[in-house]
Design an enzyme around this catalytic site. Structure first.
Site, PDB file in Angstrom:
ATOM      1  N   SER A 145      35.144  38.956  34.559  1.00  0.00           N
ATOM      2  CA  SER A 145      35.598  38.466  35.841  1.00  0.00           C
ATOM      3  C   SER A 145      34.394  37.476  36.035  1.00  0.00           C
ATOM      4  CB  SER A 145      35.566  39.477  36.922  1.00  0.00           C
ATOM      5  OG  SER A 145      35.595  38.841  38.194  1.00  0.00           O
ATOM      6  N   TYR A 158      33.441  47.240  41.072  1.00  0.00           N
ATOM      7  CA  TYR A 158      33.977  46.494  40.431  1.00  0.00           C
ATOM      8  C   TYR A 158      33.264  45.653  39.565  1.00  0.00           C
ATOM      9  CZ  TYR A 158      37.356  42.512  38.806  1.00  0.00           C
ATOM     10  OH  TYR A 158      38.097  41.632  38.234  1.00  0.00           O
TER      11      TYR A 158
END
Length: 253
Positions: A145, A158
């Site tokens: 990400s 995350y």
């Protein structure tokens, strides 16, 4: 890219990116194992293939498994790979992304995110490796990400997990290269999928995204799928240990 005779496992298959990845591989000729924990969404994924040719639809198989239950996942994959003879391509796409201030995350919350986003991908790799090593070929693709580069608050577990997955990508690439196995990461930018529902102001968030991108359109899941097809193909055989940002020119480093 021709994926004929390739067997592919995609985790998080019923999500917005996962769906596009699965059907792109199926259209390219691969046999696709579409793994997700949500049976209803898995059925919806299969139903999406109604617009595809019978040959393409026949190449996709939904597999239900819970990535949070690591012993059950490992057993499920071992049985599945024994049945089909292993896989050539593994796409570790699944992730969970709870959003709240850091002081509101318990250690158990943090560990659960790491279990799904980091430990489960490792379990998938370990299950796939015997066949990949035996045939001297494999492609492992991890979805990281661009949140790793900063700019997004309230996502500590995350972002931490994606940093770990990027490190895993590099470590695996070094160790598995002698066996003909490449390991790369695809780092998506901001895509209009269900993941964006954590943002309270969708229109404002869309403006924020376009302000940061060089390419002035929202990305589509097919943009990710196309990158995956390249990195899974023979054309990428000299590329390993890399992270490809597919983000419209948001991050340039």
């Amino acid at each position: 890219m021709d994926m004929t005779d390739k067997r592919v496992l995609v985790t998080g298959a019923a999500g917005g990116l996962g769906q596009a990845i699965c059907w792109a591989f199926a259209r390219a000729g691969a046999q696709v194992l579409a793994l997700d924990h949500d049976a209803a969404k898995g059925l919806a994924l299969v139903a999406q293939g109604e617009g595809e040719s019978p040959a393409v639809r026949a190449r996709l198989r939904f597999v239900q498994a819970d990535l949070a239950d690591l012993p059950a996942l490992s057993a499920r994959l071992a049985a599945l790979f024994d049945e089909i003879g292993g896989i050539e391509v593994l796409v570790n796409n699944a992730a969970i992304y709870p959003s709240r201030p850091v002081e509101e995350f318990s250690i158990d919350d943090h560990r659960r995110v790491q279990a799904v986003n980091v430990d489960a991908p490792l379990a998938c790799v370990q299950a796939a490796l015997p066949h990949m090593k035996r045939q001297g070929f494999g492609r492992i693709l991890n979805v990281t990400s661009i949140t790793l580069y900063g700019g997004w608050p309230l996502l500590l577990p995350y972002v931490t997990s994606k940093g770990a997955l990027q490190g895993m990508t590099r470590a695996l690439a070094r160790e598995l290269g002698p066996h003909g196995i490449t390991v790369n990461a695809v780092s998506p930018g901001a895509f209009p999928t269900d993941a964006e529902k954590i943002h309270p102001d969708p229109e404002g968030y869309a403006r924020f995204v376009l302000q940061h991108q060089s390419v002035q359109r929202r990305g589509s899941p097919e943009d990710i799928a196309n990158a995956m097809l390249f990195l899974a193909s023979d054309a990428s055989g000299f590329i390993t240990g890399q992270t490809l940002n597919v983000d419209g020119g948001w991050v340039m480093q």
